[in-house]
Write a protein that holds these residues in place. Structure first.
Motif, mmCIF file in Angstrom:
data_model
loop_
_atom_site.group_PDB
_atom_site.id
_atom_site.type_symbol
_atom_site.label_atom_id
_atom_site.label_comp_id
_atom_site.label_asym_id
_atom_site.label_seq_id
_atom_site.Cartn_x
_atom_site.Cartn_y
_atom_site.Cartn_z
ATOM 1 N N LYS A 248 0.841 -1.299 -0.150
ATOM 2 C CA LYS A 248 0.036 0.162 -0.050
ATOM 3 C C LYS A 248 0.960 1.474 0.033
ATOM 4 N N PHE A 249 1.985 1.257 0.913
ATOM 5 C CA PHE A 249 2.811 2.333 1.056
ATOM 6 C C PHE A 249 3.429 2.710 -0.450
ATOM 7 N N ILE A 250 3.913 1.592 -1.240
ATOM 8 C CA ILE A 250 4.630 1.692 -2.532
ATOM 9 C C ILE A 250 3.369 2.148 -3.647
ATOM 10 N N SER A 251 2.412 1.521 -3.653
ATOM 11 C CA SER A 251 1.462 1.967 -4.502
ATOM 12 C C SER A 251 0.788 3.519 -4.351
ATOM 13 N N ASN A 252 0.781 3.833 -3.193
ATOM 14 C CA ASN A 252 0.358 5.218 -2.801
ATOM 15 C C ASN A 252 1.466 6.361 -3.002
ATOM 16 N N ASN A 253 2.664 5.877 -3.316
ATOM 17 C CA ASN A 253 3.606 7.151 -3.560
ATOM 18 C C ASN A 253 4.288 6.775 -4.828
ATOM 19 N N LYS A 254 3.882 7.495 -5.636
ATOM 20 C CA LYS A 254 4.379 7.689 -7.143
ATOM 21 C C LYS A 254 6.034 7.127 -7.145
ATOM 22 N N ILE B 191 8.110 6.105 -5.194
ATOM 23 C CA ILE B 191 8.624 4.805 -4.538
ATOM 24 C C ILE B 191 8.062 3.833 -5.518
ATOM 25 N N LYS B 192 6.983 3.918 -6.061
ATOM 26 C CA LYS B 192 6.591 2.856 -7.234
ATOM 27 C C LYS B 192 7.343 2.801 -8.207
ATOM 28 N N MET B 193 7.917 3.903 -8.807
ATOM 29 C CA MET B 193 8.633 4.093 -9.902
ATOM 30 C C MET B 193 10.028 3.181 -9.706
ATOM 31 N N HIS B 194 10.335 3.830 -8.576
ATOM 32 C CA HIS B 194 11.855 3.335 -8.075
ATOM 33 C C HIS B 194 11.756 1.631 -8.172
ATOM 34 N N HIS B 195 10.815 1.199 -7.654
ATOM 35 C CA HIS B 195 10.958 -0.520 -7.613
ATOM 36 C C HIS B 195 10.512 -0.883 -8.959
ATOM 37 N N ARG B 196 9.795 -0.099 -10.084
ATOM 38 C CA ARG B 196 9.732 -0.574 -11.428
ATOM 39 C C ARG B 196 11.138 -0.555 -12.106
ATOM 40 N N LYS B 197 11.959 0.356 -11.629
ATOM 41 C CA LYS B 197 13.123 0.629 -12.305
ATOM 42 C C LYS B 197 14.393 -0.364 -11.817
ATOM 43 N N TYR B 198 14.142 -0.426 -10.292
ATOM 44 C CA TYR B 198 15.130 -1.448 -9.715
ATOM 45 C C TYR B 198 14.245 -2.594 -8.911
ATOM 46 N N ILE B 199 14.213 -3.710 -9.925
ATOM 47 C CA ILE B 199 13.180 -4.548 -9.403
ATOM 48 C C ILE B 199 13.709 -5.477 -8.462
ATOM 49 N N ASN B 200 14.918 -5.512 -8.118
ATOM 50 C CA ASN B 200 15.807 -6.200 -7.023
ATOM 51 C C ASN B 200 15.743 -5.489 -5.726
ATOM 52 N N ASP B 201 15.514 -4.271 -5.788
ATOM 53 C CA ASP B 201 15.592 -3.523 -4.590
ATOM 54 C C ASP B 201 14.308 -3.912 -3.350
ATOM 55 N N LYS B 202 14.610 -4.043 -2.402
ATOM 56 C CA LYS B 202 13.712 -4.559 -1.635
ATOM 57 C C LYS B 202 12.947 -3.111 -1.093
ATOM 58 N N TYR B 203 13.613 -1.919 -0.614
ATOM 59 C CA TYR B 203 13.290 -0.753 -0.281
ATOM 60 C C TYR B 203 13.941 0.047 -1.080
ATOM 61 N N ALA B 204 13.270 1.361 -1.550
ATOM 62 C CA ALA B 204 13.866 2.566 -1.891
ATOM 63 C C ALA B 204 14.832 3.257 -1.056
ATOM 64 N N PRO B 205 15.914 3.994 -1.431
ATOM 65 C CA PRO B 205 16.944 4.602 -0.318
ATOM 66 C C PRO B 205 16.290 5.459 0.551
ATOM 67 N N ALA B 206 16.717 5.799 1.481
ATOM 68 C CA ALA B 206 16.374 6.578 2.641
ATOM 69 C C ALA B 206 15.825 8.239 2.222
ATOM 70 N N TRP B 207 16.616 8.652 1.173
ATOM 71 C CA TRP B 207 16.239 10.078 0.540
ATOM 72 C C TRP B 207 15.053 10.268 -0.154
#
Length: 290
Positions: free
Chosen positions: A130-136, A138-154
């Motif tokens: 839900k957090f990923i889908s609600n924040n564009k 973050i969602k775009m980060h995971h589409r680009k870096y599919i192996n990342d469990k989390y987006a970076p802190a910044w």
């Protein structure tokens, strides 16, 4: 059940029977009752009650209740706007200082070597689908870096709530970096800093949820630091919380600190000639400059 709902006419008669002066037309009173609600308005006429039967002191006017209500509304909106500046600044400081301290761990907020176990043991509470889908972003980060469990802190911390940001700060293991951040705000003692920032968060949440502000009492006394003087030594009043907000603003921008001071003065000065409301501002809020 012994308690039943009442209609406008019954509510108006009840107020009259208890000594309320309805100095608006009945149609206007009904309009206020439907707009704000009888129960909610009760919080604002409570200071005018003289006994446990809810009778009012002589001279209690319905217009004073409405004025107190809108004072509260304006106060919430004003404080909320300036606390937002503090929230953004605090978030930026944590992102910058902690991310540069632990450059090898861009997702340090869930790194057990950096964060306390009580926080990192439940990442799904903060970072989920839900957090990923609600924040564009973050969602775009995971589409680009599919192996990342989390987006970076910044990226990630920009979308965490003020409450989560403060929780992250509290759960950092490294006391040195916590102290560096609190020192930016002129507070050497991390525990005192957490006390003051936690109360600022509480005020923010009360404002956001439309809570009653004028008779607010902090559940814990605010920490004493050299640069804050509390009126009459009262560390629980709303004025004490306002002084903390002004203090933090002054560490971010003197101009914003001055702006809030001026806007508060203008707001409270509106009621300088109304003795009933002036008394509430002085005795309940503990704001003495009126």
């Amino acid at each position: 059940m012994g308690i039943i709902a009442t209609n406008f006419n019954e509510q108006i008669e009840l107020l009259k029977s208890r000594g309320m002066e309805l100095d608006y037309s009945e149609e206007k009173v009904k309009e206020f009752l439907l707009d704000i609600g009888y129960y909610r308005l009760g919080f604002y006429w409570n200071p005018f009650e003289i006994d446990n039967k809810h009778n009012f002191q002589k001279g209690t006017k319905f217009s004073d209740i409405i004025k107190l209500y809108y004072l509260d509304v304006d106060l919430r909106n004003l404080l909320s706007r300036y606390i937002n500046r503090i929230e953004i600044n605090f978030r930026a400081k944590i992102i910058y200082y902690v991310s540069n301290k632990f450059k090898g761990s861009p997702t340090w907020f869930f790194d057990p070597a950096i964060m306390m176990a009580s926080f990192v043991s439940q990442p799904e509470k903060y970072y989920n689908s839900k957090f990923i889908s609600n924040n564009k972003p973050i969602k775009m980060h995971h589409r680009k870096y599919i192996n990342d469990k989390y987006a970076p802190a910044w990226k990630t911390l920009e979308f965490f709530t003020f409450g989560t940001i403060l929780t992250i700060y509290q759960n950092i293991k490294d006391e040195g970096i916590k102290g560096r951040i609190s020192n930016v705000y002129g507070v050497r003692d991390v525990k005192k800093f957490i006390n003051l920032m936690s109360n600022t968060l509480l005020i923010r949440n009360l404002c956001a949820h439309g809570d009653i502000m004028f008779d607010f009492r902090a559940p814990k006394g605010l920490s004493v630091i050299p640069d804050i003087t509390f009126n009459k030594g009262d560390r629980n009043s709303l004025d004490a919380s306002i002084k903390v907000i002004l203090y933090f603003l002054g560490k971010i921008s003197i101009n914003r600190q001055n702006d809030l001071e001026k806007e508060l003065q203008v707001l409270f000065d509106k009621f300088n000639k109304n003795e009933n409301l002036k008394k509430i501002i002085k005795e309940k809020i503990n704001y003495l400059d009126i």
